[in-house]
Design an enzyme around this catalytic site. Structure first.
Site, PDB file in Angstrom:
ATOM      1  N   LYS A  13       0.845  -1.193   0.000  1.00 40.55           N
ATOM      2  CA  LYS A  13       0.000   0.000   0.000  1.00 40.55           C
ATOM      3  C   LYS A  13       0.879   1.241   0.000  1.00 40.55           C
ATOM      4  O   LYS A  13       1.591   1.525   0.959  1.00 40.55           O
ATOM      5  CB  LYS A  13      -0.915   0.033   1.235  1.00 40.55           C
ATOM      6  CG  LYS A  13      -1.847   1.231   1.215  1.00 40.55           C
ATOM      7  CD  LYS A  13      -2.261   1.630   2.607  1.00 40.55           C
ATOM      8  CE  LYS A  13      -2.751   3.044   2.702  1.00 40.55           C
ATOM      9  NZ  LYS A  13      -1.887   4.080   2.126  1.00 40.55           N
ATOM     10  N   GLY A  73       5.797   3.880   9.402  1.00 53.53           N
ATOM     11  CA  GLY A  73       5.013   5.112   9.475  1.00 53.53           C
ATOM     12  C   GLY A  73       5.101   5.708  10.861  1.00 53.53           C
ATOM     13  O   GLY A  73       6.030   5.418  11.620  1.00 53.53           O
ATOM     14  N   GLU A  96       8.208  -0.173  11.947  1.00 51.05           N
ATOM     15  CA  GLU A  96       9.345   0.748  11.780  1.00 51.05           C
ATOM     16  C   GLU A  96       8.776   2.147  11.932  1.00 51.05           C
ATOM     17  O   GLU A  96       8.133   2.666  11.015  1.00 51.05           O
ATOM     18  CB  GLU A  96       9.980   0.581  10.390  1.00 51.05           C
ATOM     19  CG  GLU A  96      10.662  -0.744  10.164  1.00 51.05           C
ATOM     20  CD  GLU A  96      11.963  -0.880  10.940  1.00 51.05           C
ATOM     21  OE1 GLU A  96      12.437   0.088  11.554  1.00 51.05           O
ATOM     22  OE2 GLU A  96      12.509  -2.000  10.922  1.00 51.05           O
ATOM     23  N   GLU A 108       8.701  14.190  17.436  1.00 53.41           N
ATOM     24  CA  GLU A 108       9.327  14.023  16.123  1.00 53.41           C
ATOM     25  C   GLU A 108       8.785  15.112  15.205  1.00 53.41           C
ATOM     26  O   GLU A 108       7.579  15.211  15.004  1.00 53.41           O
ATOM     27  CB  GLU A 108       8.988  12.646  15.545  1.00 53.41           C
ATOM     28  CG  GLU A 108       9.693  12.408  14.230  1.00 53.41           C
ATOM     29  CD  GLU A 108       9.261  11.122  13.533  1.00 53.41           C
ATOM     30  OE1 GLU A 108       8.058  10.815  13.517  1.00 53.41           O
ATOM     31  OE2 GLU A 108      10.139  10.430  13.003  1.00 53.41           O
TER      32      GLU A 108
END
Ligand code: NAD
Length: 491
Positions: free
Chosen positions: A175, A228, A250, A383
């Site tokens: 995807k 993601g 991840e 982040e």
């Protein structure tokens, strides 16, 4: 306008409801491509095609060596297409062409590495504790793999999933991100040219709802490989309650770079610049917390600021550009908010913190250096996925390690020092999946990649990746000349 299609069961197709969504070039703010948004019915068709290809037709009949040959062919075709695929990725995501083209070319090496591993995946013969039994294990494909990738390094993050998955005999539904779907839908043409049996590799795109949700919760999906953000990962894990598929995650990071007084100054500055401004800071391993020892702190900040101000910002397709735009306008807005909040909390804005002049159409942001008194400042916590470096001062090694570990993430870490004992002490003490010493942001198909804590679980690349996409089968063989004993006869 470039119109892309889904690739399901070996055929290019539209979404079942005929809908398309637009993709914007972040360098100009203009729509340049459209893609079909996969519906639940499309996801179901792709997963069923992958399930069929797993057990019927040519794919399960191939030897491991033959699977490897197909992956070698994929590697060669990716290498040939690297320049074009890189340009498409740059136009769709805003990432520098120099980086996307080089990365697409290096992706071929990932496929080659896993091509070579295909016929080296083996089990064990067990010295079993019972007479007349021969017991061995094989490493079997887990089944249908759902590979979900973000927009920031799509060719690369697809290779780290599809390479090991196919080498091990799985089938996949990939995807692509709705933010930049074009590179992977273009990659579908390369996949088609390789000649995999229909259904072995399917490429779809769409939004988290319904596409991502339908894929990760589909009862026929046996494994989810996700890259993601942390919040999306929580949805993905919750979705797998329906299929109980194991998940590789991840995720993001807030990686520390520790610069000691004795470091090679130039190397450490380059590490901090690469870790924060490479890919406009849109890298999961961005070294966005830079801890500098007191003896060189002021000199280091001055040099990093000087270098940041020299970075040439502009069209990511141009050869002399060093930093392109951010991928989405929402990202730039969020970065602006966090930088404003951080300065209000006491951070010093050494440079940047604004949109560059004369680049009003795209989503550009200046390389920014914030001096932070402590880690209560917001820019040291979240982040940002943008060109924002938070610099903090430390005095002792223990203090630096404690500060570096004060985060819920644990993806990468950089250590710059000439002291070999300290290299070992600090790299052991830091809780992260990767530690780079006197270097930063290096990756290889041979080296496992992944994080601790909220940065994820499981590993991509290296032999570890093969283990993520295989499961153990144990075979028991009775070698006795006697029939199996009656279980109800007491001897
Ligand atoms: P994101 O989490 O918004 O999206 C990632 C993918 O998940 C997209 O394809 C998206 O459509 C899909 N998705 C969204 N909702 C879903 C749902 N409910 N179910 C299933 N799938 C769903 O991430 P992003 O903004 O595209 O990428 C940036 C993030 O990726 C950053 O946090 C970055 O650190 C991380 N990242 C991690 C690594 C790594 O290897 N650790 C590498 C690159 C990027």
């Amino acid at each position: 306008m470039n119109e892309y299609q889904l690739y399901i069961d070996g055929e290019f197709c539209e979404a079942s409801d005929g809908n398309r969504f637009e993709s914007t070039n972040p360098a100009t703010g203009e729509v340049w491509a459209t893609a079909p948004g996969a519906t639940e019915a499309d996801v179901d068709r792709a997963v069923r095609a992958a399930k069929r290809a797993l057990t019927e037709g040519d794919w399960p009949a191939l030897t491991a060596t033959q699977r490897g040959r197909l992956l070698y062919r994929l590697a060669d075709l990716v290498a040939e297409a690297a320049h074009d695929l890189g340009s498409i990725e740059t136009t769709d995501s805003g990432k520098l062409a120099a980086e996307t083209r080089a990365q697409s070319a290096y992706v071929a090496d990932y496929y080659r590495y896993f091509a070579g591993l295909a016929d080296k995946i083996q089990g064990d013969t067990l010295p079993i504790d019972k007479p007349d039994l021969h017991v061995f294990t094989t490493r079997e494909p887990v089944g249908v793999v759902a590979a979900i990738v973000p927009w920031n390094a799509e060719m690369f993050l697809t290779a780290t999933k599809v390479g090991p998955a196919l080498a091990a005999g799985n089938t996949v539904v990939i995807k692509a991100s709705e933010v930049a779907p074009a590179p992977l839908l273009a990659f579908a043409r390369v996949i088609d040219e390789v000649g995999f049996p229909p259904g072995v590799v399917n490429l779809i795109t769409g939004f988290g709802e319904p596409c991502g949700r339908a894929l990760t919760s589909h009862p026929m999906v046996d494994k989810v490989a996700f890259t993601g953000g942390v919040e999306t990962a929580r949805h993905v894990v919750a979705n797998t309650v329906h299929n109980l598929a194991p998940v590789t995650l991840e995720l993001g990071g807030k990686s520390p770079i520790l610069v000691f007084d004795d470091a090679d100054f130039e190397g450490a500055v380059n590490g901090a610049i690469a870790g924060n401004f490479g890919a406009s800071g849109q890298s999961c391993v961005a070294g966005s917390r830079v801890f500098v020892q007191s003896g060189i702190h002021d000199e280091f900040v001055a040099e990093v600021v000087r270098r940041a101000e020299q970075i040439r910002i502009g069209d990511p397709l141009a050869d002399d550009t060093q930093m392109g735009p951010l991928a989405t306008v929402a990202q730039r807005d969020r970065i602006e908010d966090v930088v404003a909040e951080s300065t209000a909390q006491g951070a010093t804005l050494h440079t940047g913190g604004r949109r560059p002049e004369g680049l009003d159409d795209g989503w550009y942001y200046q390389p920014t250096v914030l001096g932070c008194p402590d880690q209560d400042v917001r820019s040291t916590r979240v982040e940002l996925f943008g060109p924002v470096m938070s610099v903090l001062r430390f005095d002792t090694e223990d203090e630096a390690v404690t500060m570096a570990n004060d985060t819920e993430f644990g993806l990468g870490a950089g250590v710059f020092t000439r002291d070999v004992s300290r290299v070992h002490r600090v790299s052991r003490a830091i809780r992260s999946g990767i530690v780079w010493v006197n270097t930063y942001r290096a990756v290889s198909p041979i080296a496992p990649f992944g994080g601790f804590g909220d940065s994820g679980s499981g590993r991509e690349a290296g032999m570890d990746a093969i283990h993520e996409f295989t499961t153990t089968k144990t075979v028991w063989i009775n070698t006795s000349t006697e029939p199996m004993a009656n279980p109800f006869t007491i001897r």
